[in-house]
Design a protein around this motif. Structure first.
Motif, PDB file in Angstrom:
ATOM      1  N   HIS A  55     -11.036  15.636 -24.214  1.00  0.00           N
ATOM      2  CA  HIS A  55     -11.614  16.745 -23.459  1.00  0.00           C
ATOM      3  C   HIS A  55     -11.665  17.973 -24.361  1.00  0.00           C
ATOM      4  O   HIS A  55     -10.629  18.433 -24.856  1.00  0.00           O
TER       5      HIS A  55
ATOM      6  N   LEU B 218     -15.154  18.499 -13.553  1.00  0.00           N
ATOM      7  CA  LEU B 218     -13.736  18.871 -13.469  1.00  0.00           C
ATOM      8  C   LEU B 218     -12.935  17.878 -12.617  1.00  0.00           C
ATOM      9  O   LEU B 218     -11.835  17.483 -13.005  1.00  0.00           O
ATOM     10  N   PRO B 219     -13.489  17.394 -11.493  1.00  0.00           N
ATOM     11  CA  PRO B 219     -12.756  16.354 -10.747  1.00  0.00           C
ATOM     12  C   PRO B 219     -12.508  15.092 -11.582  1.00  0.00           C
ATOM     13  O   PRO B 219     -11.490  14.419 -11.408  1.00  0.00           O
TER      14      PRO B 219
ATOM     15  N   GLU C  97      -9.464  15.721 -13.574  1.00  0.00           N
ATOM     16  CA  GLU C  97      -8.277  15.585 -12.707  1.00  0.00           C
ATOM     17  C   GLU C  97      -7.974  14.108 -12.466  1.00  0.00           C
ATOM     18  O   GLU C  97      -6.826  13.684 -12.438  1.00  0.00           O
ATOM     19  N   TYR C  98      -9.030  13.333 -12.300  1.00  0.00           N
ATOM     20  CA  TYR C  98      -8.891  11.897 -12.053  1.00  0.00           C
ATOM     21  C   TYR C  98      -8.225  11.205 -13.258  1.00  0.00           C
ATOM     22  O   TYR C  98      -7.401  10.302 -13.107  1.00  0.00           O
TER      23      TYR C  98
ATOM     24  N   ALA D 263      -6.346  12.824 -15.469  1.00  0.00           N
ATOM     25  CA  ALA D 263      -5.146  13.561 -15.888  1.00  0.00           C
ATOM     26  C   ALA D 263      -3.914  12.663 -15.837  1.00  0.00           C
ATOM     27  O   ALA D 263      -3.748  11.860 -14.915  1.00  0.00           O
TER      28      ALA D 263
ATOM     29  N   THR E 206      -6.558  16.836 -24.260  1.00  0.00           N
ATOM     30  CA  THR E 206      -7.403  18.036 -24.317  1.00  0.00           C
ATOM     31  C   THR E 206      -7.198  18.733 -25.652  1.00  0.00           C
ATOM     32  O   THR E 206      -6.069  18.866 -26.107  1.00  0.00           O
TER      33      THR E 206
END
Ligand code: ADP
Length: 232
Positions: free
Chosen positions: A151, A189-190, A193-194, A196, A203
């Motif tokens: 990321h 962005l979701p 999060e998915y 993460a 990142t």
């Protein structure tokens, strides 16, 4: 250094692929395959907002590790430029900064991704949780699942500055840029999060000189590869 290649659409063949009626099925998202599974090659994903440098860093990684660079945005733009049937279908989405429907993007990418199963850097896909889930079963069946997702994190002001400076064309105007950043916030962005907490996703700060960012990515990949090798 091995040679990198950039996948380009195969005209009529690519379009036939787009009509193949492939329907994404449910899945658990991309997952980390073994690094050594396919001749020690790498399968990487680059995730970042418009202007984050996905294209630049994908190109550098492809060159460095001898991988095929597959960019969903470049492929879509090429179809639009060549006025292929697929290009005519997606033109308004690309020009307006909207996401092209999943089925079209997945059909377009399936062939190049599977063809490059031994080593690719995928830039711009998946862009949504749905795309990640839907692509998982397909690539896994071929042992082509992603090994690392990178990321690229860049502040909003810098993204806007870069995009206005780039002025790529119809999708780099101020209004469309705003919209694309909104689409990124709402849809991508979701996805972050998915992903993460998965050990194969990391990142990096993309707001530094290109060389510094590149070396940081390479170091992180190498660390991950040696970690995976020692635990598999
Ligand atoms: P950027 O990262 O600068 O937004 P890209 O070159 O990755 O640009 O994508 C350009 C456009 O192509 C997007 O705005 C969208 O319309 C389309 N696109 C690219 N990848 C996808 C995808 N995975 N799903 C849906 N649409 C996509």
């Amino acid at each position: 250094m091995r040679g990198a290649s950039q996948y380009s659409p195969g005209g009529a063949e690519a379009d036939a692929e787009s009509r193949s009626g492939y329907e994404p099925s449910g899945g658990r998202g991309l997952s980390c395959g073994r690094w050594a599974e396919r001749g020690n090659q790498m399968r990487l994903l680059l995730i970042g907002a418009p202007g984050a440098g996905k294209g630049t860093h994908s190109g550098l990684l492809a060159k460095r590790f001898g991988l095929t660079h597959i960019s969903s945005g470049d492929l879509l733009r090429q179809h639009v430029k060549d006025r292929t049937p697929l290009g005519l279908k997606v033109k308004s989405y690309v020009d307006n900064g909207d996401l092209v429907p999943d089925r079209i993007v997945m059909n377009m990418l399936r062939k190049p991704v599977l063809a490059a199963a031994s080593g690719y850097v995928l830039d711009g896909f998946p862009r949504t949780v749905e795309q990640a889930k839907a692509s998982y079963d397909v690539v896994r069946a071929f042992g082509a699942e992603v090994q690392a997702a990178i990321h690229l994190d860049v502040p909003r002001q810098e993204l806007i500055r870069r995009l206005l400076a780039r002025g790529r064309g119809s999708d780099d105007t101020e209004t469309v840029i705003e919209h694309r950043l909104q689409v990124y916030r709402d849809n991508t962005l979701p996805l972050l999060e998915y992903y993460a907490g998965r050990e194969w996703m990391f990142t990096v700060n993309g707001d530094r000189p290109t060389d510094t960012v590149h070396e940081d990515i390479v170091a992180r990949i190498q660390k991950l590869a040696s970690f995976t090798a020692s635990t598999s």
